[in-house]
Design an enzyme around this catalytic site. Sequence first.
Site, PDB file in Angstrom:
ATOM      1  N   GLN A 105       0.828  -1.206   0.000  1.00  0.00           N
ATOM      2  CA  GLN A 105       0.000   0.000   0.000  1.00  0.00           C
ATOM      3  C   GLN A 105       0.865   1.260   0.000  1.00  0.00           C
ATOM      4  O   GLN A 105       0.546   2.262   0.641  1.00  0.00           O
ATOM      5  CB  GLN A 105      -0.945  -0.009   1.203  1.00  0.00           C
ATOM      6  CG  GLN A 105      -2.145  -0.919   1.047  1.00  0.00           C
ATOM      7  CD  GLN A 105      -3.091  -0.464  -0.055  1.00  0.00           C
ATOM      8  OE1 GLN A 105      -3.178   0.720  -0.376  1.00  0.00           O
ATOM      9  NE2 GLN A 105      -3.807  -1.409  -0.655  1.00  0.00           N
ATOM     10  N   SER A 106       1.957   1.213  -0.734  1.00  0.00           N
ATOM     11  CA  SER A 106       2.883   2.342  -0.785  1.00  0.00           C
ATOM     12  C   SER A 106       2.243   3.584  -1.415  1.00  0.00           C
ATOM     13  O   SER A 106       1.791   3.551  -2.560  1.00  0.00           O
ATOM     14  CB  SER A 106       4.114   1.947  -1.604  1.00  0.00           C
ATOM     15  OG  SER A 106       4.889   3.071  -1.939  1.00  0.00           O
ATOM     16  N   ASN A 107       2.223   4.678  -0.659  1.00  0.00           N
ATOM     17  CA  ASN A 107       1.742   5.949  -1.194  1.00  0.00           C
ATOM     18  C   ASN A 107       2.684   6.458  -2.285  1.00  0.00           C
ATOM     19  O   ASN A 107       2.243   7.039  -3.278  1.00  0.00           O
ATOM     20  CB  ASN A 107       1.647   6.991  -0.076  1.00  0.00           C
ATOM     21  CG  ASN A 107       0.687   6.593   1.016  1.00  0.00           C
ATOM     22  OD1 ASN A 107      -0.450   6.225   0.745  1.00  0.00           O
ATOM     23  ND2 ASN A 107       1.131   6.643   2.258  1.00  0.00           N
ATOM     24  N   CYS A 109       4.521   4.652  -4.357  1.00  0.00           N
ATOM     25  CA  CYS A 109       4.339   3.894  -5.605  1.00  0.00           C
ATOM     26  C   CYS A 109       3.103   4.361  -6.342  1.00  0.00           C
ATOM     27  O   CYS A 109       3.109   4.488  -7.583  1.00  0.00           O
ATOM     28  CB  CYS A 109       4.268   2.398  -5.302  1.00  0.00           C
ATOM     29  SG  CYS A 109       5.853   1.675  -4.832  1.00  0.00           S
TER      30      CYS A 109
END
Length: 365
Positions: A105-107, A109
Amino acid sequence: MDLDNSKDQESTSLFEFLSRKAYAPPSWASLLNPIPSHIFSLGHLPTPIHKWNLPNLPANTEVYLKRDDLSGMQMSGNKVRKLEFLMADAVAQGADCIITIGGIQSNHCRATAVAAKYLNLDCYLILRTSKVVVDKDPGLTGNLLVERLVGANVQLISKEEYAQIGSVNLTNDLKEKLVKEGRKPYVIPVGGSNSLGTWGYIEAIREIEQQVQATTGRIKFDDIVVACGSGATIAGLALGSWLGTLKAKVHAFAVCDDPDYFYNFVQDLIDGLKAGVDSHDIVNIQNAKGVVLDPVYSGKAAYGMMKDMAENPKNWEGRKVLFIHTGGLLGLFDKVDQMSSLVENWGRMEVQESVPRKDGTGKMF
């Protein structure tokens, strides 16, 4: 007044978003090296600052909120400021695709995938997830929904493999594969955190200075508080505050790794800009790992700040504090089960029998 020139200026400002322009640093940062040559306009800046009415603050302490979560929708948060410099460099190098890496859930990325789409570049994301689900479709929750809607190529890696191989080797491996296919990939590290990405928050300090100046002396910040997840945000804030006119003390709350790791990492970033300063002298890094407040970086930092204020009130009394909200709202959608106990204030509305009832009274729109 020259109406033609006025119209030209208005037209230029209207179409500034997504434009690539030459970059001129703040005068106080002109001795840093290297200085970026160009920047892409990706964020809706400046972001607002407003007072944050928190309970139980130390005596005469005021907290203000810098809303970098409002820097955009699909590209909201602190990552946008770094990407303005990183994407300009990618285009300058002739890249036709972007590679980056992070958690499931990387912001960062998600923001990178959207920025790449805007600039007509393909995007490859290496996302870290549990070994239990690494061979399954990752779904469309939170940041993943945006990433997949904009056409990012998502490649999953287990946390165990990630720990053994590391982000640098993983991105380099994918880069080599793409180069063999005739592509021209540009690698952006975890969180966009390298010396070039650091310029995003050096520039943010100039923005804060201008906002403070607009108050004509009514506001002067003594402290800046921010979450620390990959390092470049705190490096830019600390370096900019130290070099510029703000001179606010920067407090960073580490949501992963530990303070020693980040002191060393920040040192590498500022050494990469030939700043000639010790990271320990310009930023105070504390641990905020393990805080169960919300999955967003800023939630953990806010908890850490309030905890420190409660335990050491004398250190904060009478000070004006600027808290940087770095975004992360989309990540909440992946944590609904963990958060359900926090939002139980609902129920069926009970309408008294005395209230008149007649079919057709309420219109269904």
